[in-house]
Design a protein around this motif. Structure first.
Motif, PDB file in Angstrom:
ATOM      1  N   MET A 164      -1.862  -1.696  -2.540  1.00  0.00           N
ATOM      2  CA  MET A 164      -0.554  -2.143  -1.583  1.00  0.00           C
ATOM      3  C   MET A 164       0.272  -0.808  -1.782  1.00  0.00           C
ATOM      4  O   MET A 164       1.265  -0.844  -1.135  1.00  0.00           O
ATOM      5  N   GLN A 165      -0.091   0.248  -2.229  1.00  0.00           N
ATOM      6  CA  GLN A 165       0.733   1.496  -2.154  1.00  0.00           C
ATOM      7  C   GLN A 165       0.341   2.087  -0.865  1.00  0.00           C
ATOM      8  O   GLN A 165      -0.726   2.213  -0.435  1.00  0.00           O
ATOM      9  N   LYS A 166       1.328   2.540  -0.237  1.00  0.00           N
ATOM     10  CA  LYS A 166       1.450   2.951   1.083  1.00  0.00           C
ATOM     11  C   LYS A 166       0.678   4.166   1.306  1.00  0.00           C
ATOM     12  O   LYS A 166      -0.106   4.204   2.615  1.00  0.00           O
ATOM     13  N   ASN A 167       0.243   4.732   0.380  1.00  0.00           N
ATOM     14  CA  ASN A 167      -0.594   6.222   0.539  1.00  0.00           C
ATOM     15  C   ASN A 167      -1.773   6.038  -0.082  1.00  0.00           C
ATOM     16  O   ASN A 167      -2.594   6.865  -0.244  1.00  0.00           O
ATOM     17  N   VAL A 168      -2.409   4.585  -0.135  1.00  0.00           N
ATOM     18  CA  VAL A 168      -3.830   4.575  -0.727  1.00  0.00           C
ATOM     19  C   VAL A 168      -4.662   4.054   0.112  1.00  0.00           C
ATOM     20  O   VAL A 168      -4.082   3.203   1.193  1.00  0.00           O
ATOM     21  N   ASP A 169      -5.864   4.581   0.417  1.00  0.00           N
ATOM     22  CA  ASP A 169      -6.827   4.283   1.412  1.00  0.00           C
ATOM     23  C   ASP A 169      -7.571   3.087   0.712  1.00  0.00           C
ATOM     24  O   ASP A 169      -8.377   3.298  -0.160  1.00  0.00           O
ATOM     25  N   ARG A 170      -7.426   1.547   1.160  1.00  0.00           N
ATOM     26  CA  ARG A 170      -8.051   0.757   0.637  1.00  0.00           C
ATOM     27  C   ARG A 170      -9.782   0.716   0.574  1.00  0.00           C
ATOM     28  O   ARG A 170     -10.327  -0.122  -0.137  1.00  0.00           O
ATOM     29  N   GLU A 171     -10.125   1.454   1.597  1.00  0.00           N
ATOM     30  CA  GLU A 171     -11.506   1.629   1.624  1.00  0.00           C
ATOM     31  C   GLU A 171     -12.197   2.548   0.584  1.00  0.00           C
ATOM     32  O   GLU A 171     -13.325   2.626   0.567  1.00  0.00           O
TER      33      GLU A 171
END
Length: 368
Positions: A164-171
């Protein structure tokens, strides 16, 4: 708390009073024991009050000037609030790959997991080191309880948080589990398909060692005796309205196995001592082994595939046999890296021995 895991105020204070010595059969990691066959007198621990979560640097490693750090909190699926340290590369642009880190068993995020997390942040990964439920600065009552189910869930909740951090790529999310949390990480990665790559460093399978003893040496009769005592201890805990605690393992008397000396030299000396760590002169509840005795956590380790698994272990580690078994049962892609001459505890904090270059290459390849 918003979806970006704002900091919150909590306190963990634990007063453990040792009232008697007990005969014990040691079958777990540092500080974990299964009870012997004689009647025991309990030690007790009091519940936590609240501590202010702030940015005071109380880690067992130096703060990096290449990384931004902040404390965050988040809840797991059982509603327990977990405390964590979020490490991010300074001046990074765009979305980045991320790694969650947990362990060792009985440690806190100010020790090994934080060191791993900060180092991986220096190398370009947003990283999160967390305190498991019931320990450290995380919530949960009573204190110093472990559970293979809840602690596996803690890893997935950490994935929730970092994703849920804006700068994290969930993939592009990976996972590192150290010591007893190596097994928990493997268990989590088998069911949580958001994890694209997992590393188990100097791992323990806590369900195996608690139910079977080191090197699977516990007989069926000894197991039955241990379960009998743990069951009887529940009556005592219920009558008192609070759990009894194991005697802290904090003094060497001579004649201990080398791995117990190694644990002591980490947890009970300035090298690794932290007052919130269970293994630093505190104790698990006496009945903590109960939930581990009948619940093998690595039954579905082959289902981590097609995501890759990397096992890292010391050549001289007393726990190496557990990593070898897990490696054999895992499906490809998998790799076992054995560090020549290294002990189990060396991979907690010895930065010249921990293969951070290998970790970096592994995650850059598989979180690309």
């Amino acid at each position: 708390m918003d979806k970006h895991a704002e900091t919150s105020n909590m306190t963990v204070k634990k007063d453990i009073t040792n009232k008697s010595r007990r005969n014990m059969m040691k079958i777990g990691g540092a500080g974990i024991v299964a009870l012997g066959v004689n009647s025991l007198t309990a030690t007790t621990a009091f519940a936590q009050s609240s501590i202010l979560l702030n940015d005071e640097w109380d880690k067992k490693f130096a703060k990096s000037d290449k990384v931004d750090h902040k404390k965050v909190t988040f809840k797991n699926r059982y509603g327990i609030t977990l405390a964590a340290d979020l490490y991010q590369p300074k001046n990074a642009d765009g979305t980045l790959p991320a790694i969650v880190v947990g362990g060792p068993f009985g440690a806190v995020k100010e020790q090994s997991s934080g060191l791993y997390a900060q180092t991986m942040a220096e190398r370009g990964f947003i990283s999160l080191a967390f305190d498991p439920s019931y320990t450290g600065e995380s919530g949960g009552e009573p204190r110093n309880i472990a559970s293979p189910d809840i602690n596996t869930e803690d890893f997935s909740a950490a994935i929730d948080c970092i994703g849920m951090q804006k700068n994290v790529d969930r993939e592009r999310i990976g996972m590192i589990g150290i010591c007893g949390w190596g097994g928990m990480a493997l268990n989590a990665a088998a069911s949580d398909k958001r994890v694209k790559a997992v590393v188990a460093s100097t791992m323990y399978d806590m369900t195996r060692v608690m139910s079977k003893g080191y090197n699977d040496s516990v007989t069926s009769e000894q197991r039955a005796q241990t379960l009998e005592q743990l069951s009887q201890q529940r009556w005592q805990d219920a009558e008192k309205g609070m759990p009894a605690y194991q005697a802290p393992y904090n003094v060497l008397k001579g004649g201990e196995p080398q791995f117990m000396v190694d644990y002591h030299d980490y947890y009970m000396t300035p090298r690794g001592y932290h007052p919130r760590a269970v293994n630093s002169g505190n104790a698990w509840s006496q009945t903590t082994p109960l939930s581990f005795m009948n619940m093998p956590i690595l039954s579905y380790i082959d289902e981590i595939a097609p995501h890759p698994t990397l096992f890292i272990h010391g050549e001289k580690a007393h726990s190496l046999y557990m990593a070898k078994t897990a490696y054999e049962n895992a499906a490809k892609p998998k790799e076992l890296m054995i560090i020549p001459g290294a002990s189990h505890v060396d991979l907690y904090d010895q930065v010249d021995i921990i293969p951070f270059d290998k970790l970096t290459t592994f995650f850059k390849q598989h979180l690309s």
